[in-house]
Design a protein around this motif. Sequence first.
Motif, PDB file in Angstrom:
ATOM      1  N   MET A  79       0.822  -1.206   0.000  1.00  0.00           N
ATOM      2  CA  MET A  79       0.000   0.000   0.000  1.00  0.00           C
ATOM      3  C   MET A  79       0.859   1.260   0.000  1.00  0.00           C
ATOM      4  O   MET A  79       0.463   2.295  -0.537  1.00  0.00           O
ATOM      5  CB  MET A  79      -0.931  -0.004   1.214  1.00  0.00           C
ATOM      6  CG  MET A  79      -1.879   1.186   1.274  1.00  0.00           C
ATOM      7  SD  MET A  79      -2.977   1.136   2.699  1.00  0.00           S
ATOM      8  CE  MET A  79      -3.973  -0.280   2.273  1.00  0.00           C
ATOM      9  N   TYR A  80       2.038   1.161   0.581  1.00  0.00           N
ATOM     10  CA  TYR A  80       2.866   2.354   0.736  1.00  0.00           C
ATOM     11  C   TYR A  80       3.114   3.055  -0.591  1.00  0.00           C
ATOM     12  O   TYR A  80       3.043   4.289  -0.685  1.00  0.00           O
ATOM     13  CB  TYR A  80       4.206   1.969   1.383  1.00  0.00           C
ATOM     14  CG  TYR A  80       5.172   3.105   1.480  1.00  0.00           C
ATOM     15  CD1 TYR A  80       5.080   4.026   2.519  1.00  0.00           C
ATOM     16  CD2 TYR A  80       6.160   3.297   0.530  1.00  0.00           C
ATOM     17  CE1 TYR A  80       5.954   5.095   2.615  1.00  0.00           C
ATOM     18  CE2 TYR A  80       7.037   4.361   0.617  1.00  0.00           C
ATOM     19  CZ  TYR A  80       6.930   5.259   1.654  1.00  0.00           C
ATOM     20  OH  TYR A  80       7.793   6.319   1.738  1.00  0.00           O
ATOM     21  N   THR A  81       3.421   2.283  -1.642  1.00  0.00           N
ATOM     22  CA  THR A  81       3.801   2.904  -2.903  1.00  0.00           C
ATOM     23  C   THR A  81       2.635   3.604  -3.589  1.00  0.00           C
ATOM     24  O   THR A  81       2.848   4.423  -4.492  1.00  0.00           O
ATOM     25  CB  THR A  81       4.419   1.869  -3.863  1.00  0.00           C
ATOM     26  OG1 THR A  81       3.492   0.797  -4.041  1.00  0.00           O
ATOM     27  CG2 THR A  81       5.717   1.336  -3.312  1.00  0.00           C
ATOM     28  N   ILE A  82       1.398   3.299  -3.195  1.00  0.00           N
ATOM     29  CA  ILE A  82       0.252   4.025  -3.744  1.00  0.00           C
ATOM     30  C   ILE A  82       0.370   5.507  -3.406  1.00  0.00           C
ATOM     31  O   ILE A  82       0.023   6.378  -4.203  1.00  0.00           O
ATOM     32  CB  ILE A  82      -1.068   3.441  -3.199  1.00  0.00           C
ATOM     33  CG1 ILE A  82      -1.285   2.029  -3.742  1.00  0.00           C
ATOM     34  CG2 ILE A  82      -2.251   4.347  -3.544  1.00  0.00           C
ATOM     35  CD1 ILE A  82      -2.508   1.346  -3.178  1.00  0.00           C
ATOM     36  N   HIS A  88       3.267   6.964  -2.630  1.00  0.00           N
ATOM     37  CA  HIS A  88       4.589   7.462  -3.000  1.00  0.00           C
ATOM     38  C   HIS A  88       5.002   6.842  -4.333  1.00  0.00           C
ATOM     39  O   HIS A  88       5.790   5.890  -4.383  1.00  0.00           O
ATOM     40  CB  HIS A  88       5.605   7.135  -1.910  1.00  0.00           C
ATOM     41  CG  HIS A  88       5.309   7.788  -0.597  1.00  0.00           C
ATOM     42  ND1 HIS A  88       5.782   9.041  -0.261  1.00  0.00           N
ATOM     43  CD2 HIS A  88       4.556   7.375   0.447  1.00  0.00           C
ATOM     44  CE1 HIS A  88       5.342   9.368   0.938  1.00  0.00           C
ATOM     45  NE2 HIS A  88       4.602   8.375   1.394  1.00  0.00           N
ATOM     46  N   PRO A  89       4.467   7.347  -5.433  1.00  0.00           N
ATOM     47  CA  PRO A  89       4.748   6.731  -6.738  1.00  0.00           C
ATOM     48  C   PRO A  89       6.213   6.748  -7.125  1.00  0.00           C
ATOM     49  O   PRO A  89       6.666   5.891  -7.893  1.00  0.00           O
ATOM     50  CB  PRO A  89       3.908   7.582  -7.709  1.00  0.00           C
ATOM     51  CG  PRO A  89       3.590   8.843  -6.968  1.00  0.00           C
ATOM     52  CD  PRO A  89       3.533   8.478  -5.528  1.00  0.00           C
ATOM     53  N   GLN A 100       8.627   5.961  -5.192  1.00  0.00           N
ATOM     54  CA  GLN A 100       9.179   4.730  -4.633  1.00  0.00           C
ATOM     55  C   GLN A 100       8.781   3.529  -5.479  1.00  0.00           C
ATOM     56  O   GLN A 100       9.570   2.604  -5.678  1.00  0.00           O
ATOM     57  CB  GLN A 100       8.699   4.542  -3.190  1.00  0.00           C
ATOM     58  CG  GLN A 100       9.268   3.317  -2.490  1.00  0.00           C
ATOM     59  CD  GLN A 100      10.751   3.457  -2.151  1.00  0.00           C
ATOM     60  OE1 GLN A 100      11.362   4.479  -2.443  1.00  0.00           O
ATOM     61  NE2 GLN A 100      11.321   2.436  -1.544  1.00  0.00           N
ATOM     62  N   ASP A 101       7.593   3.542  -5.994  1.00  0.00           N
ATOM     63  CA  ASP A 101       7.144   2.478  -6.894  1.00  0.00           C
ATOM     64  C   ASP A 101       8.054   2.409  -8.114  1.00  0.00           C
ATOM     65  O   ASP A 101       8.475   1.322  -8.533  1.00  0.00           O
ATOM     66  CB  ASP A 101       5.699   2.716  -7.312  1.00  0.00           C
ATOM     67  CG  ASP A 101       5.184   1.649  -8.262  1.00  0.00           C
ATOM     68  OD1 ASP A 101       4.900   0.533  -7.786  1.00  0.00           O
ATOM     69  OD2 ASP A 101       5.079   1.930  -9.473  1.00  0.00           O
ATOM     70  N   ALA A 102       8.369   3.560  -8.682  1.00  0.00           N
ATOM     71  CA  ALA A 102       9.248   3.592  -9.856  1.00  0.00           C
ATOM     72  C   ALA A 102      10.651   3.087  -9.506  1.00  0.00           C
ATOM     73  O   ALA A 102      11.274   2.352 -10.286  1.00  0.00           O
ATOM     74  CB  ALA A 102       9.319   5.014 -10.411  1.00  0.00           C
ATOM     75  N   LEU A 103      11.131   3.467  -8.323  1.00  0.00           N
ATOM     76  CA  LEU A 103      12.464   3.031  -7.905  1.00  0.00           C
ATOM     77  C   LEU A 103      12.548   1.520  -7.790  1.00  0.00           C
ATOM     78  O   LEU A 103      13.454   0.886  -8.350  1.00  0.00           O
ATOM     79  CB  LEU A 103      12.824   3.670  -6.560  1.00  0.00           C
ATOM     80  CG  LEU A 103      14.093   3.123  -5.879  1.00  0.00           C
ATOM     81  CD1 LEU A 103      15.330   3.500  -6.663  1.00  0.00           C
ATOM     82  CD2 LEU A 103      14.193   3.617  -4.431  1.00  0.00           C
ATOM     83  N   VAL A 104      11.604   0.898  -7.067  1.00  0.00           N
ATOM     84  CA  VAL A 104      11.714  -0.535  -6.824  1.00  0.00           C
ATOM     85  C   VAL A 104      11.432  -1.341  -8.091  1.00  0.00           C
ATOM     86  O   VAL A 104      12.001  -2.426  -8.275  1.00  0.00           O
ATOM     87  CB  VAL A 104      10.796  -0.975  -5.668  1.00  0.00           C
ATOM     88  CG1 VAL A 104      11.252  -0.335  -4.362  1.00  0.00           C
ATOM     89  CG2 VAL A 104       9.348  -0.673  -5.929  1.00  0.00           C
ATOM     90  N   ARG A 105      10.590  -0.843  -8.971  1.00  0.00           N
ATOM     91  CA  ARG A 105      10.381  -1.541 -10.245  1.00  0.00           C
ATOM     92  C   ARG A 105      11.659  -1.536 -11.074  1.00  0.00           C
ATOM     93  O   ARG A 105      12.019  -2.540 -11.696  1.00  0.00           O
ATOM     94  CB  ARG A 105       9.230  -0.903 -11.020  1.00  0.00           C
ATOM     95  CG  ARG A 105       7.859  -1.204 -10.448  1.00  0.00           C
ATOM     96  CD  ARG A 105       6.753  -0.532 -11.255  1.00  0.00           C
ATOM     97  NE  ARG A 105       5.450  -0.722 -10.647  1.00  0.00           N
ATOM     98  CZ  ARG A 105       4.689  -1.799 -10.835  1.00  0.00           C
ATOM     99  NH1 ARG A 105       5.110  -2.772 -11.636  1.00  0.00           N
ATOM    100  NH2 ARG A 105       3.509  -1.900 -10.238  1.00  0.00           N
ATOM    101  N   ASP A 110      16.399   5.970   4.488  1.00  0.00           N
ATOM    102  CA  ASP A 110      15.293   6.535   3.734  1.00  0.00           C
ATOM    103  C   ASP A 110      14.792   5.470   2.765  1.00  0.00           C
ATOM    104  O   ASP A 110      15.224   4.313   2.794  1.00  0.00           O
ATOM    105  CB  ASP A 110      15.695   7.836   3.038  1.00  0.00           C
ATOM    106  CG  ASP A 110      16.676   7.636   1.895  1.00  0.00           C
ATOM    107  OD1 ASP A 110      17.087   6.484   1.618  1.00  0.00           O
ATOM    108  OD2 ASP A 110      17.033   8.634   1.248  1.00  0.00           O
ATOM    109  N   ASN A 111      13.856   5.843   1.908  1.00  0.00           N
ATOM    110  CA  ASN A 111      13.258   4.869   1.003  1.00  0.00           C
ATOM    111  C   ASN A 111      14.268   4.299   0.019  1.00  0.00           C
ATOM    112  O   ASN A 111      14.175   3.136  -0.384  1.00  0.00           O
ATOM    113  CB  ASN A 111      12.092   5.505   0.247  1.00  0.00           C
ATOM    114  CG  ASN A 111      10.920   5.807   1.164  1.00  0.00           C
ATOM    115  OD1 ASN A 111      10.714   5.119   2.152  1.00  0.00           O
ATOM    116  ND2 ASN A 111      10.155   6.834   0.834  1.00  0.00           N
TER     117      ASN A 111
END
Length: 471
Positions: free
Chosen positions: A1-4, A6-7, A9-14, A120-121
């Motif tokens: 849910m966190y990345t919803i 913080h997009p 962070q979603d881009a980083l981990v992908r 940090d993230n």
Amino acid sequence: MYTIFHPEQDALVRDLLAKHTDFERGAWTAERLHDHQRAELRATLSFVVGNAPFYRSHLRQLTSADIDAFELSDLSRLPFTTKDDLRDNLLDLLSRPVTDGWVFYETTGTTGRATPCPRDNTDSGTNNMALTVNYRDVLRAHPGRHLIAVMGPTELHSTGDTFGDVFRNLGHPVAKMWPHSPVVGFRRALELLGDLHVTGLVCTPAMAMSLAKQARDLGLSARDDFDLNFIMVVGELATPALLANIESLWSATAYNCMYASQESSILAAVRADGRLRTIPLSVVYEVIDPDSGNLAEPRADGSMLGELVITHLYRGCKPLIRYRTGDLVRLTPPAGAADYPSHTLQPLGRVRDTVLVDREPISAFDLEQTVLTHVRRCVGYQIVIDGEDGTDRLTVRLECLDPDAVDEPALRAEVRRRFGVEPVVSLEDIGGIAGTGALVSWKASRVHDRRVPDDVERRAALAIAGRRDAR
């Protein structure tokens, strides 16, 4: 849910997952890795010089033009960052303020000043992705859904958060329990291991042995009354002999699951074959002679032996440049095209844990491997070294669940062959000091060198053991 929420962070981990997956399947050429490391190193140098007060001074010789033209081969011309630098400069090492992070950790401070280690993230995403991808390989050897007990301190420490996140990524629940906590205790921890049919355990090697001892004291058998399938040990030196001993206690596969520290984060992760692999997408590794500081020369097989120095390639709260870990390691290149495409890292113990026996320097790895090769079902050990008139004497103290778990003639012969001294082997109760290594040092918990008149770390270990025994 966190990345919803913080997009970015979603881009980083992908992006991280795609890179690690490509790397794992051998899609990265040497040229691609070199270009990646060079670009990330330049970005990190610019980042720390621009944001960390310590590095602004420490690397003041670097101009923007120097950084723009910086090559990997130039790294050895930069000064080291040392543990004393971290203790003396504390928050001035940070490239981001603590409020830019998501969590604050620090080192234990049992034998020196505690140093800040906020995350940090970017820190968590980078390091936890490396663990997730490599542990995914490990868990293929243990199919099914696991409940994993994570036994480590939680106050100001990353163990619970890191493993909780990584195993959640892999679809496995965790139960965080710290047997030394007055809220949990060993009895309750063992009850939970049994009642919940826990199949995976993360803990220090000493904890794995202490749990087996406590189970025995409660009338239980670690081998027969629990359902552990695998044990991932962390936080201390873990030789092949020690891992084999833990397996003999629990009838579970034991892995030395990572090489890391609060300061440096994740530097190597285990694969299914049990070997630790470096993470060159996020770290540059150097091996130096600990005395001269010069780069170690590769051996005939391409391996390097010496003190590990690391440089972070990601821009989190506290990137470190040429950080001297103080640890002896052996770095070995991949065996061939079919092997996982990064170096194997074998920790050998801290540089200052090396001891002289019969005037020969012996690493922590060699001491432990030699002493435990012919030992099984051991729940504690300690090596006592005495010296008189230039002659060293060595006593191996062992606490085992079975009186016949030690092949004493073979152990004595192995010590004579390796160290050139005749040992005394004593089967006895070791006491609580054997479980303090992760908080103090391997040497403080495993070696009593009576030739040293005032061992500060040993005193710290004894104090911790005394407080635990008092509870």
